[in-house]
Enzyme design. Structure first.
Site, PDB file in Angstrom:
ATOM      1  N   TYR A   7      64.595  45.625 -80.050  1.00 55.66           N
ATOM      2  CA  TYR A   7      65.482  45.977 -78.956  1.00 55.66           C
ATOM      3  C   TYR A   7      64.678  45.993 -77.645  1.00 55.66           C
ATOM      4  O   TYR A   7      64.572  47.011 -76.952  1.00 55.66           O
ATOM      5  CB  TYR A   7      66.246  47.283 -79.196  1.00 55.66           C
ATOM      6  CG  TYR A   7      67.611  47.167 -78.563  1.00 55.66           C
ATOM      7  CD1 TYR A   7      68.613  46.428 -79.193  1.00 55.66           C
ATOM      8  CD2 TYR A   7      67.872  47.686 -77.311  1.00 55.66           C
ATOM      9  CE1 TYR A   7      69.841  46.228 -78.590  1.00 55.66           C
ATOM     10  CE2 TYR A   7      69.096  47.491 -76.698  1.00 55.66           C
ATOM     11  CZ  TYR A   7      70.067  46.769 -77.346  1.00 55.66           C
ATOM     12  OH  TYR A   7      71.279  46.564 -76.757  1.00 55.66           O
ATOM     13  N   LEU A   8      64.117  44.830 -77.363  1.00 53.94           N
ATOM     14  CA  LEU A   8      63.101  44.708 -76.316  1.00 53.94           C
ATOM     15  C   LEU A   8      63.647  44.994 -74.922  1.00 53.94           C
ATOM     16  O   LEU A   8      64.804  44.689 -74.618  1.00 53.94           O
ATOM     17  CB  LEU A   8      62.511  43.294 -76.344  1.00 53.94           C
ATOM     18  CG  LEU A   8      61.908  42.853 -77.690  1.00 53.94           C
ATOM     19  CD1 LEU A   8      61.397  41.416 -77.589  1.00 53.94           C
ATOM     20  CD2 LEU A   8      60.804  43.786 -78.146  1.00 53.94           C
ATOM     21  N   HIS A   9      62.794  45.597 -74.103  1.00 51.65           N
ATOM     22  CA  HIS A   9      63.099  45.779 -72.684  1.00 51.65           C
ATOM     23  C   HIS A   9      61.869  45.336 -71.883  1.00 51.65           C
ATOM     24  O   HIS A   9      60.871  44.879 -72.475  1.00 51.65           O
ATOM     25  CB  HIS A   9      63.483  47.237 -72.381  1.00 51.65           C
ATOM     26  CG  HIS A   9      62.514  48.244 -72.915  1.00 51.65           C
ATOM     27  ND1 HIS A   9      61.203  48.311 -72.492  1.00 51.65           N
ATOM     28  CD2 HIS A   9      62.642  49.203 -73.859  1.00 51.65           C
ATOM     29  CE1 HIS A   9      60.586  49.289 -73.123  1.00 51.65           C
ATOM     30  NE2 HIS A   9      61.428  49.837 -73.979  1.00 51.65           N
ATOM     31  N   GLU A  10      61.948  45.488 -70.568  1.00 47.65           N
ATOM     32  CA  GLU A  10      60.860  44.968 -69.735  1.00 47.65           C
ATOM     33  C   GLU A  10      59.516  45.640 -70.028  1.00 47.65           C
ATOM     34  O   GLU A  10      58.465  45.059 -69.749  1.00 47.65           O
ATOM     35  CB  GLU A  10      61.195  45.107 -68.250  1.00 47.65           C
ATOM     36  CG  GLU A  10      62.190  44.080 -67.731  1.00 47.65           C
ATOM     37  CD  GLU A  10      63.606  44.633 -67.656  1.00 47.65           C
ATOM     38  OE1 GLU A  10      63.914  45.595 -68.398  1.00 47.65           O
ATOM     39  OE2 GLU A  10      64.413  44.085 -66.871  1.00 47.65           O
ATOM     40  N   HIS A  34      58.337  46.262 -73.085  1.00 46.79           N
ATOM     41  CA  HIS A  34      57.755  45.413 -74.131  1.00 46.79           C
ATOM     42  C   HIS A  34      57.310  44.070 -73.537  1.00 46.79           C
ATOM     43  O   HIS A  34      56.260  43.543 -73.883  1.00 46.79           O
ATOM     44  CB  HIS A  34      58.785  45.108 -75.217  1.00 46.79           C
ATOM     45  CG  HIS A  34      59.317  46.308 -75.930  1.00 46.79           C
ATOM     46  ND1 HIS A  34      60.622  46.731 -75.810  1.00 46.79           N
ATOM     47  CD2 HIS A  34      58.728  47.170 -76.784  1.00 46.79           C
ATOM     48  CE1 HIS A  34      60.807  47.794 -76.553  1.00 46.79           C
ATOM     49  NE2 HIS A  34      59.684  48.103 -77.151  1.00 46.79           N
ATOM     50  N   GLN A  48      58.148  56.523 -89.743  1.00 45.50           N
ATOM     51  CA  GLN A  48      57.912  57.326 -88.543  1.00 45.50           C
ATOM     52  C   GLN A  48      59.166  58.040 -88.032  1.00 45.50           C
ATOM     53  O   GLN A  48      59.133  58.645 -86.977  1.00 45.50           O
ATOM     54  CB  GLN A  48      57.270  56.478 -87.448  1.00 45.50           C
ATOM     55  CG  GLN A  48      58.154  55.405 -86.839  1.00 45.50           C
ATOM     56  CD  GLN A  48      57.361  54.495 -85.903  1.00 45.50           C
ATOM     57  OE1 GLN A  48      56.629  53.616 -86.343  1.00 45.50           O
ATOM     58  NE2 GLN A  48      57.491  54.696 -84.601  1.00 45.50           N
ATOM     59  N   LEU A  76      61.446  52.864 -68.875  1.00 44.74           N
ATOM     60  CA  LEU A  76      62.256  52.072 -69.798  1.00 44.74           C
ATOM     61  C   LEU A  76      62.033  52.541 -71.228  1.00 44.74           C
ATOM     62  O   LEU A  76      60.914  52.852 -71.626  1.00 44.74           O
ATOM     63  CB  LEU A  76      61.896  50.591 -69.677  1.00 44.74           C
ATOM     64  CG  LEU A  76      62.247  49.940 -68.359  1.00 44.74           C
ATOM     65  CD1 LEU A  76      61.911  48.458 -68.390  1.00 44.74           C
ATOM     66  CD2 LEU A  76      63.719  50.108 -68.048  1.00 44.74           C
ATOM     67  N   ARG A  87      65.928  53.871 -76.077  1.00 39.59           N
ATOM     68  CA  ARG A  87      66.889  54.971 -76.229  1.00 39.59           C
ATOM     69  C   ARG A  87      67.748  55.180 -74.979  1.00 39.59           C
ATOM     70  O   ARG A  87      68.757  55.888 -75.039  1.00 39.59           O
ATOM     71  CB  ARG A  87      66.153  56.274 -76.550  1.00 39.59           C
ATOM     72  CG  ARG A  87      65.510  56.262 -77.922  1.00 39.59           C
ATOM     73  CD  ARG A  87      64.614  57.469 -78.146  1.00 39.59           C
ATOM     74  NE  ARG A  87      63.674  57.201 -79.231  1.00 39.59           N
ATOM     75  CZ  ARG A  87      63.867  57.514 -80.502  1.00 39.59           C
ATOM     76  NH1 ARG A  87      64.946  58.156 -80.851  1.00 39.59           N
ATOM     77  NH2 ARG A  87      62.984  57.219 -81.421  1.00 39.59           N
TER      78      ARG A  87
END
Ligand code: PAF
Length: 298
Positions: free
Chosen positions: A26-29, A31, A55, A179, A182
């Site tokens: 669920y990549l964002h900037e 990552h 985890q 970022l 969640r």
């Protein structure tokens, strides 16, 4: 970019200096900035996507973790990833649960560890498996998870993994919110309230730049900012040593000011990092996007 789901497949495709970016997808900037940093320094960039059950404490948290590998693959390719590793559970844990545990004593009981018992043991195991199976020369981790960074650095040193751990600055929305996958769970009003998290940290960072070194004073600045927004429930605000993660009363070595809050059902963490160079303190507040995150849900 190729997509593989076995360790053998990754090793067959990786050549030269290998950089690893471990993610849960669920990549964002945030990552993408790890991937770009890896692409700038390495011959082969491997990014992993694996939502690691070890985890997660609460099954609900694991089940509602956002997943969209197709969307992630497009973003990873655009950020310079050469090999996307998307293992199934059997590849990562041939026998579940593993009977081998890794606990980084002393670094994992406080801050996040107090609120998420066992979390860092699960992180240490999965990261060690990625290091063993992929054998990267460098691995890139975000400073946003400052305690995780300390745990991974110590685990890699203790177990003699020949890998350089490269910390990368936090990426923030235009209003300062760090970022996180969640963030997509926040309602509009929760999203507005969440901006107080970084506002408090930046006010504390301003105080440090003006000469403040007292831990309790810096923590109280963050607490006050969180209390001003009725919707935030503060879990902790703490100045901690960057390597030992122990609380510090005076800012005199590399450290981070960490904060965790609950906003409705969602838990958010953030920090600013301080490097002490002689009499000076260099503050890493992270980098801000020019506008709102282009990725759905930030
Ligand atoms: O930071 C994360 O996304 C995870 O904790 C990690 C490092 C990928 C291990 O599952």
């Amino acid at each position: 970019m190729i997509v593989v789901d076995t360790f053998d497949g990754v090793r067959a495709a990786a050549a030269g200096r290998v950089g690893l970016v471990p993610t849960m997808g669920y990549l964002h900037e945030g990552h993408l900035s790890l991937m770009s940093a890896a692409a700038a320094e390495c011959d082969t960039v491997v990014a992993s996507i694996f939502v690691n059950p070890l985890q997660f404490g609460e099954p609900d948290d694991l089940n509602r973790y956002p997943r969209d590998v197709e969307r992630d693959a497009g973003l990873a390719a655009g950020a310079g990833v050469d090999v996307l590793f998307t293992p199934e559970i059997d590849e990562m844990y041939p026998q579940l649960p593993p009977m081998t545990s890794i606990r980084v004593d002393g670094l994992t009981e406080q801050l996040e560890g107090r609120h998420r018992p066992g979390h860092f043991d699960g992180v240490a195991v999965v990261v060690a498996k990625l290091f063993a199976g992929i054998q990267p020369d460098r691995a890139f981790f975000g400073r946003k998870d400052a305690q995780q960074l300390a745990v991974v650095q110590r685990m890699a040193a203790d177990l003699s993994f020949p890998v350089d751990i490269v910390p990368v600055s936090t990426v923030r929305e235009h209003d300062g919110l760090a970022l996180s996958s969640r963030n997509r769970f926040l309602s509009t009003s929760e999203r507005e309230a969440a901006a107080a998290l970084s506002a408090g940290l930046f006010a504390a960072a301003d105080a440090v730049e003006a000469g403040e070194r007292d831990g309790a004073t810096l923590e109280s600045i963050v607490r006050r900012a969180a209390a001003e927004r009725g919707r935030l429930t503060l879990e902790y605000a703490s100045l901690a040593d960057a390597a030992t993660v122990q609380p510090v009363s005076t800012l005199s070595a590399d450290s981070f000011l960490a904060v965790a809050v609950r906003v409705g059902e969602t838990r958010l963490i953030d920090n600013v990092a301080f490097s002490v160079v002689g009499d000076n303190v260099i503050v890493d507040r992270g980098v801000r996007l020019d506008g709102p995150s282009v990725l759905e849900g930030g």
